[in-house]
Design a protein around this motif. Structure first.
Motif, PDB file in Angstrom:
ATOM      1  N   HIS A  77     -34.099 -33.600 -42.695  1.00 54.96           N
ATOM      2  CA  HIS A  77     -35.553 -33.792 -42.643  1.00 54.96           C
ATOM      3  C   HIS A  77     -36.273 -32.585 -43.230  1.00 54.96           C
ATOM      4  CE1 HIS A  77     -35.661 -37.527 -40.471  1.00 54.96           C
ATOM      5  NE2 HIS A  77     -35.136 -37.045 -39.364  1.00 54.96           N
ATOM      6  N   THR A  78     -35.807 -31.386 -42.862  1.00 52.62           N
ATOM      7  CA  THR A  78     -36.475 -30.170 -43.307  1.00 52.62           C
ATOM      8  C   THR A  78     -36.214 -29.900 -44.778  1.00 52.62           C
ATOM      9  OG1 THR A  78     -36.319 -29.234 -41.077  1.00 52.62           O
ATOM     10  CG2 THR A  78     -36.735 -27.699 -42.883  1.00 52.62           C
ATOM     11  N   ALA A  79     -34.963 -29.986 -45.208  1.00 51.42           N
ATOM     12  CA  ALA A  79     -34.633 -29.704 -46.605  1.00 51.42           C
ATOM     13  C   ALA A  79     -35.424 -30.604 -47.549  1.00 51.42           C
ATOM     14  CB  ALA A  79     -33.137 -29.873 -46.831  1.00 51.42           C
ATOM     15  N   ARG A  80     -35.650 -31.849 -47.137  1.00 52.39           N
ATOM     16  CA  ARG A  80     -36.349 -32.824 -47.987  1.00 52.39           C
ATOM     17  C   ARG A  80     -37.815 -32.996 -47.609  1.00 52.39           C
ATOM     18  NH1 ARG A  80     -31.366 -37.214 -48.911  1.00 52.39           N
ATOM     19  NH2 ARG A  80     -29.953 -35.656 -49.789  1.00 52.39           N
ATOM     20  N   ASN A  81     -38.302 -32.107 -46.750  1.00 52.64           N
ATOM     21  CA  ASN A  81     -39.714 -32.065 -46.360  1.00 52.64           C
ATOM     22  C   ASN A  81     -40.209 -33.396 -45.800  1.00 52.64           C
ATOM     23  OD1 ASN A  81     -42.118 -30.671 -45.930  1.00 52.64           O
ATOM     24  ND2 ASN A  81     -42.947 -31.209 -47.941  1.00 52.64           N
TER      25      ASN A  81
END
Length: 349
Positions: free
Chosen positions: A46-50
């Motif tokens: 979720h974070t890596a792909r915003n």
């Protein structure tokens, strides 16, 4: 300063790739460690792909961390060089609000510092996580690990998946004589089954996949219900003390609320990209049922969870990968093609 190698996302559209940066110098209350293993959590993706639209780039994910202590500050008393330790989802908090004073740092009134995607207390700087060779962490956010050396890779997911499921099970006093449902058999769900069973509950696993029945029983469930089957669901109406819902995709909550007995609670720990459909209020008021949420656990409770899991010989079911396989792992994770948690062998960095 400590030089660290890592894998980082530079944007939402680019794959994680090698990245170098400097960790802060070891302060008086800090513990430095070499990262040995790092679990792969859906939050990393979720974070890596915003997908939560709050990512600060470059982003170094990873918050299920097992490492070996390499240095300690002058005021550190709990750890020494050579100790095997863990770092979970937080590396700091304000330390002075009421939740922090109560050992509930995850609910810090001023916002805890995430192990990655910060902001760091005081400086506001972005934090970098466990997809890295080394870390420097405040002593009060470092955890003791007493599992055997052979289990360390499988211990890593306990630092997120383990505490995320343990905390609500403890909060709602799950134990012998309780009928407990676990919704979903993924990275979180399989830990929920193991922990609830070790607590003495009668565990029922809810899944949409018929082929997960055998695994659920192996992990400690006494019954398995295919949630797409109305007859199987109806057979359990009004019978559960507690349901832990680990599914991270929007779905109909009413189908599970109807299974709770009077004063029963369903707690959500899955974090979907888009909201669940709103539940029907009558699903709640007719049996005084409760719909709740829970976020990881405080440091004291996380240590309690690690000790509980060591005592009961609980670790995560894992597949070990190399660091350069992380993008493939993300794609497989989206397809639920892992049993049940990827863990990066950081020696491959």
């Amino acid at each position: 300063m400590t030089h660290a190698k890592a894998y980082a996302a530079q944007s939402a559209k680019t794959p994680l790739a090698p990245f170098s940066f400097e960790r802060r110098s070891v302060g008086a209350q800090d513990v430095a460690l070499d990262v040995l293993h790092c679990g792969v959590c859906h939050s990393d993706l979720h974070t890596a792909r915003n997908e939560w639209r709050n990512t600060i780039y470059p982003s170094v994910p990873g918050h299920e961390i097992v490492g070996r202590v390499t240095a300690v500050g002058d005021l550190v008393s709990k750890f020494k060089v050579g100790d095997i330790v863990g770092v979970g989802c937080m590396v700091d908090s304000c330390q002075h609000c009421t939740p922090c004073a109560d050992g509930l740092e995850q609910y810090c009134d001023n916002g805890f510092t995430g192990t990655y995607n910060g902001p760091e207390q005081g400086t506001g700087a972005n934090t970098y996580g466990g997809y890295s060779s080394a870390m420097v962490v405040r002593e009060s956010f470092v955890l003791k690990i007493t599992h055997s050396d052979a289990e360390l890779a499988a211990v890593a997911p306990l630092l997120c998946a383990g505490i995320t499921t343990y905390s609500p099970l403890r909060q709602w006093n799950v134990g012998p004589g309780h009928k407990v449902g676990i919704v979903g058999l993924g990275g979180l769900g399989h830990m929920g089954v193991k922990i609830a069973a070790a607590m003495g509950a009668h565990v029922v696993l809810f899944t949409t996949s018929v082929n997960k029945r055998e695994d659920a029983l192996r992990l400690g469930a006494k019954e398995v219900v295919v949630s797409k089957n109305p007859e199987e669901m109806a057979a359990h109406a009004n019978s559960f003390d507690f349901i832990l819902n680990t599914v991270a995709a929007p779905h109909n909550l009413d189908a599970f609320l109807a299974l709770l007995k009077l004063d029963g609670t369903m707690t959500l720990v899955g974090a979907p990209e888009n909201p669940h459909p709103s539940p029907n209020v009558f699903s709640l008021i007719m049996k005084r049922r409760r719909l709740a949420g829970s976020l990881i656990g405080g440091i004291r409770e996380t240590q309690e969870m690690l000790d509980f899991c060591a005592k009961h010989h609980i670790v995560s079911d894992i597949e070990t990968i190399r660091m350069d396989q992380i993008e493939t792992a993300y794609e497989r994770m989206l397809k639920s093609d892992v049993k049940y948690r990827f863990v990066v062998d950081m020696a491959t960095l």
